[in-house]
Structure formats: C-alpha cells, structure tokens
Design an enzyme around this catalytic site. Structure first.
Site, short mmCIF file in Angstrom:
data_model
loop_
_atom_site.label_atom_id
_atom_site.label_comp_id
_atom_site.label_asym_id
_atom_site.label_seq_id
_atom_site.Cartn_x
_atom_site.Cartn_y
_atom_site.Cartn_z
N GLY A 148 0.76 -1.24 0.00
CA GLY A 148 0.00 0.00 0.00
C GLY A 148 0.79 1.29 0.00
O GLY A 148 0.21 2.36 0.12
N ASP B 263 -6.70 -10.62 -9.18
CA ASP B 263 -5.57 -10.86 -10.07
C ASP B 263 -5.79 -9.99 -11.31
O ASP B 263 -6.77 -10.17 -12.04
CB ASP B 263 -5.52 -12.34 -10.46
CG ASP B 263 -4.36 -12.67 -11.39
OD1 ASP B 263 -3.66 -11.73 -11.84
OD2 ASP B 263 -4.16 -13.86 -11.67
N ASP C 42 3.03 -0.95 -9.93
CA ASP C 42 4.30 -1.39 -9.34
C ASP C 42 4.33 -2.91 -9.32
O ASP C 42 5.02 -3.51 -8.50
CB ASP C 42 4.45 -0.81 -7.93
CG ASP C 42 5.90 -0.77 -7.46
OD1 ASP C 42 6.80 -0.70 -8.34
OD2 ASP C 42 6.16 -0.83 -6.25
N LYS D 257 6.40 -0.14 -13.43
CA LYS D 257 7.71 -0.74 -13.19
C LYS D 257 8.12 -1.59 -14.38
O LYS D 257 7.32 -2.36 -14.93
CB LYS D 257 7.65 -1.62 -11.94
CG LYS D 257 8.97 -2.35 -11.65
CD LYS D 257 8.81 -3.33 -10.50
CE LYS D 257 8.64 -2.63 -9.18
NZ LYS D 257 8.57 -3.58 -8.04
N ASP E 295 -4.84 -5.94 -5.89
CA ASP E 295 -3.65 -6.77 -5.76
C ASP E 295 -4.09 -8.21 -5.51
O ASP E 295 -5.20 -8.45 -5.03
CB ASP E 295 -2.76 -6.31 -4.60
CG ASP E 295 -1.33 -6.83 -4.71
OD1 ASP E 295 -0.44 -6.04 -5.08
OD2 ASP E 295 -1.10 -8.03 -4.47
N TRP F 116 2.33 2.95 -2.44
CA TRP F 116 1.95 3.87 -3.52
C TRP F 116 0.54 4.41 -3.30
O TRP F 116 0.27 5.59 -3.57
CB TRP F 116 2.04 3.15 -4.87
CG TRP F 116 3.42 3.13 -5.43
CD1 TRP F 116 4.60 3.09 -4.73
CD2 TRP F 116 3.78 3.15 -6.81
NE1 TRP F 116 5.66 3.08 -5.59
CE2 TRP F 116 5.19 3.11 -6.87
CE3 TRP F 116 3.05 3.18 -7.99
CZ2 TRP F 116 5.89 3.11 -8.08
CZ3 TRP F 116 3.74 3.17 -9.21
CH2 TRP F 116 5.14 3.15 -9.24
#
Length: 235
Positions: A76, A115, A139, A179, A99, A78
C-alpha cells in the site's frame, strides 16, 4: 555491527538454525536500508512509497481531485502517497487499488483483492472507477522462475497488459507509470506509448536500489487515441 564504506554502522545477521543464505542476505539488506527505516518513521507501508514520491515531486502528475488506479498495490505504499496527493481521504480525489494479496485499509482508498490478469479484472476496475482514470500506475512484478528469458517475457507481458488497460480507461491528458526491468520497456511497448502519449521516458528514482535493474516507464499527456479493432473482410 560494523561500518560500511560510507562510515555508517552496518548490521550483520548471524545465521541461526536453518536460515538460508538468501534469507540472511535479504534480512541484512532490510536492516541496513535507510529507506526501510525512514518508511517506518513516516508511517509508510513500504520503501516503495519514496519511489513514487520522488517521481511525482519531479513530474507533478498526482494532483488534487484526480482519479487513480493502482495496480499491484499491496502492501500500500503507492496508494498512501496517491491518496494524500489527490485528496482521496476527504473526497476530492479517488484511488482504486487491486492486488493478488490482501491489503489493510487506507483512508480514501477502495481496494479489491483481484488478479489483474484475470479476464474479469479490467471490467471490475472500470466499475470501481465509475468513469475514466487520470492516472494508472503499476508497481506490479511478475513471479520469477530463475530463467532469465522467461522472467523477462513475463515482466514485459505484465507491463503491456497494464499499458493496454491504461489506454482503455485514461482520460485525455492522463498519465501511466509502471515498473519495468533491465533495459526498460521493450520496443513494441515504447512504440505504442509514444503513439498514445505526448511524453514517454524511463526514470530510476534514488529510492530504487542501485544494484537493482528496476526502472519505471513514465508516459504523460494521453492523447485519447481510440483503440481500433482489426477490420474483418467478408468473403
């Protein structure tokens, strides 16, 4: 305890029981990481918070009143930064987070344990957003196999999926940050991003470990290019 090359005290971990070398090295790195210590002092859930802080301090894409989608949000860090900067706790902005793992509540953040690669996830995210997003940030990192080529393909696939979702939900002028690893986003993805966004670049914040191949691709100024389905030819 010993000093490192900068003169700072360094914590070393003595192997106890059946602790693996990799676990010992990871624990030592955590104990000696200044960002880990700072995150605890500042109340952030992970050191990753400082990566987003640094990127946004320079490029200013998290603004009051915006709607943000955080992909791969747990634990958490971000989401905490985004919520504060867009004013989500007092209702000015909105942060939607997903997530695979559970994530504790964060004021102003709506979370779903999903997912992202599940076929139903994009529609669920759109429903949670209740409209378009101003920022899509990811991320996410794929689970590694130890096989470099396979891992790279998984990482690229994950980023491409996030970018595809961003192109479907972003409002004109929106931002996508994700990312990537090693050489950054691959050529195909960069071509797509440069087509759809006014500015595209790779950034490596100071909070990203020097020995890590981690980088971030930042795409700003979404042009609102519609996705055109392939034409079918009637025979």
């Amino acid at each position: 305890m010993a000093k490192d090359t900068t003169g700072r005290m360094r914590v070393t971990v003595k192997s106890a029981g059946r602790m693996k070398l990799s676990s010992k090295l990871w624990l030592e790195r955590q104990l000696n990481d200044p960002y880990v210590a700072q995150a605890k002092r500042d109340g952030y859930r992970s050191r990753a918070a400082y990566k987003l802080l640094e990127i946004d301090d320079k490029y200013h894409f998290l603004k009051s009143g915006l709607a943000v989608a955080d992909l791969g949000a747990a634990p958490g860090g971000w989401s905490q930064i985004a919520a504060k900067r867009v004013g989500a706790p007092d209702g000015r902005g909105k942060v939607i987070a997903i997530d695979l793992l559970e994530m504790g509540e964060i004021p102003g953040v709506t979370f779903a344990q999903l997912d992202f690669l599940d076929d139903a996830a994009p529609d669920r995210l759109r429903e949670m957003l209740g409209g378009g997003a101003d920022v899509v940030m990811s991320d996410m990192a794929a689970n590694t196999t130890g096989h470099r080529k396979t891992d790279q393909l998984r990482i690229v696939g994950l980023v491409e999926s996030a970018a595809q979702f961003a192109s479907e939900v972003l409002k004109p002028g929106g931002t996508f940050v994700a990312k990537v690893f090693q050489s950054g986003a691959d050529a195909t993805l960069m071509t797509q991003l440069k087509r759809d966004f006014a500015t595209v670049k790779h950034v490596k914040p100071a909070a990203s470990r020097k020995d890590s191949s981690e980088r971030y691709v930042l795409a700003m100024g979404f042009r609102g290019v519609p996705i055109v389905a392939p034409e079918t030819v009637d025979e």
